[in-house]
Scaffold this active site. Structure first.
Site, mmCIF file in Angstrom:
data_model
loop_
_atom_site.group_PDB
_atom_site.id
_atom_site.type_symbol
_atom_site.label_atom_id
_atom_site.label_comp_id
_atom_site.label_asym_id
_atom_site.label_seq_id
_atom_site.Cartn_x
_atom_site.Cartn_y
_atom_site.Cartn_z
ATOM 1 C CB THR A 1 74.891 45.326 11.895
ATOM 2 O OG1 THR A 1 76.043 44.643 11.409
ATOM 3 C CG2 THR A 1 75.203 45.948 13.249
ATOM 4 C CE1 TYR A 24 57.555 56.991 17.043
ATOM 5 C CE2 TYR A 24 56.645 59.135 16.474
ATOM 6 C CZ TYR A 24 57.627 58.357 17.084
ATOM 7 O OH TYR A 24 58.668 58.966 17.725
ATOM 8 C CD GLU A 62 56.244 54.206 20.299
ATOM 9 O OE1 GLU A 62 55.320 54.870 19.823
ATOM 10 O OE2 GLU A 62 57.000 54.598 21.216
ATOM 11 C CG ASP A 113 77.743 40.874 17.589
ATOM 12 O OD1 ASP A 113 77.478 40.947 16.375
ATOM 13 O OD2 ASP A 113 78.008 41.867 18.293
ATOM 14 C CE LYS A 149 79.634 46.067 11.372
ATOM 15 N NZ LYS A 149 78.585 46.050 12.397
ATOM 16 N NE ARG A 206 75.333 53.028 8.539
ATOM 17 C CZ ARG A 206 76.520 52.526 8.871
ATOM 18 N NH1 ARG A 206 76.832 52.301 10.116
ATOM 19 N NH2 ARG A 206 77.404 52.243 7.942
#
Ligand code: DSN
Length: 444
Positions: free
Chosen positions: A225, A54, A56, A199, A228, A234
């Protein structure tokens, strides 16, 4: 690929599914333009123990202990992205493209503000203000489309911007085959004082390779992203440009806050490492050649289809994607028929769609994955001819006029397609091609 030795021992159901999907990917031609094939190095990062942690917060400002290694990994990823895209600021924590775009709204708009984006049915993305997306529930979305020739309608965009004075304008799409006119859209956004966000999820790899112009000199924010054309895991990234920082010096801090704590919790550290690995791969001359070959392949494939009399949106392509017109509502029929010969595509709307998004009139095909498999112009002509042959074989198939009968019709058609001897013959050729172009393990 992996031998999955631990999964094999403890979970036969998932083991079988992994083997089946590996076989499907190896023995089929992946033509979905938003998909690609990552290197083993990226897969190793994704399958690493980094998923246990973790983190954060951001490097050197975390809410958990034990993040000294994670800090280094995130800094490496951010620095590689900054260098590659030539931007002063990057956030690599978005879980994917949609959360990245939501963060842009949070950083630039207040609920109820007007935003403008590319209409989904004309090739845009859900998060650019489509009616079923939260982005049109929390913001007043004005949508622009394309002209019948498939190109963005710059005059309409200018008119809508003047009329609605949006706070944020999106440029970018999921089914647009032409070069994005970043400079023209920047002039429109600047004239009404709007933020312009690009985008570039679909074309990020092309931008890095120099196979598509970069939005960075013209826009305030870039989202993408990473899975692609960029050929990473991903995930997502948000970049702020010099122009963005000049408009609002707090913009980078606002984006960071929007991702955490406004929208997300702990970053997916295994993905961050995978992004870093992919960005290193993307910084090589080999990747530049790859990006250019993606476009060369798409142009050849488009040419092969048109030579056989098949209509494609805009009569060509500038990028990695081709939108094939299949006849009113026949996209699903083609998707199923092509699936039966091992070519994976997706049904898609076309400009001025005469049917509906669920039963659209086109299919969307793209060349990122097959270019990763080292296929070139010769193979594009073969694939184009197979697609044309299939269109010919299924030309008399038609959806029922009644919406209620369509699902059953398509299920029945799928069975018939898989049993069709002509389609079986082509499928054997597709399998042979795939054998000749195995899934590569490494790109360096
Ligand atoms: N689902 C992606 C695509 O296929 O283009 C967009 O988010």
């Amino acid at each position: 690929m992996s031998d999955y030795k631990f999964i094999r021992k403890q979970d036969s159901e998932i083991y079988k599914a992994l083997i089946a999907e590996g076989k499907r990917q190896a023995e089929g031609v992946e033509l979905i333009p938003s998909e690609n094939i990552v290197s083993r190095a990226v897969l190793e990062a994704m399958g690493s123990m980094l998923t246990n942690k973790y983190s954060e917060g951001y490097p050197n400002a975390r809410y958990y202990g034990g993040n000294e290694v994670i800090d280094k990994i995130e800094d490496i990823a951010r620095n590689r992205a900054k260098k590659l895209f030539r931007v002063p600021y990057v956030n690599v924590q978005p879980y994917s493209g949609s959360p990245a775009n939501l963060a842009v709204y949070l950083a630039t708009c207040s609920p109820g503000d007007t935003i403008m984006g590319h209409l989904l049915t004309a090739g845009g993305h859900l998060t650019h203000g489509w009616k079923a997306s939260a982005t049109s529930m929390f913001y007043k979305a004005v949508q622009y489309g394309v002209k019948p020739d498939g190109y963005l309608d710059i005059d309409e965009i200018a008119r809508l911007a003047k009329e609605h004075r949006p706070k944020l304008i999106w440029v970018g799409a999921t089914a647009y085959v032409r070069e994005f006119p970043f400079k023209e859209l920047a002039a429109i956004a600047d004239s009404v004082g709007a933020y312009l966000a690009a985008d570039i999820a679909h074309i990020a790899g092309l931008v890095v390779a120099g196979a598509h112009s970069s939005p960075v000199p013209y826009v305030h924010i870039v989202t993408t992203t990473t899975h692609k054309t960029l050929r990473g895991p991903r995930g997502g990234m948000i970049m702020v440009t010099e122009k963005g920082l000049a408009k609002d010096p707090e913009l980078a801090a606002k984006i960071d806050r929007a991702i955490f704590p406004n929208l997300q919790g702990g970053p997916h550290n295994h993905t961050t490492a995978g992004i870093a690995v992919a960005l290193k791969e993307a910084s090589t001359p080999r990747f530049r050649a790859y990006g250019k070959q993606i476009v060369a392949n798409a142009k050849t494939l488009a040419g092969a289809l048109m030579k056989r009399g098949i209509e494609i949106v805009s009569n060509g392509t500038d990028n990695h994607m081709i939108l094939v017109k299949c006849g009113t509502g026949r996209g699903a029929i083609l998707e199923i028929a092509l699936d039966a010969i091992g070519l994976t595509t997706n049904k898609n709307t076309i400009p001025d769609e005469p049917s509906s998004p669920f039963y659209p009139s086109g299919i969307r095909i793209g060349t990122p994955s097959i270019t990763t498999r080292n296929m070139k112009e010769r193979e594009m002509r073969m694939i184009g001819n197979w697609i044309a042959d299939v269109m010919d074989i299924v030309k008399d198939e038609q959806l029922s006029a009644e919406k209620t009968g369509r699902k059953a019709y398509l299920a029945n058609f799928s069975k018939r397609a898989h049993a069709n001897s002509k389609l079986k013959k082509i499928h054997a050729k597709v399998r042979a091609l795939c054998k000749k172009f195995p899934i590569p393990q490494s790109f360096v």
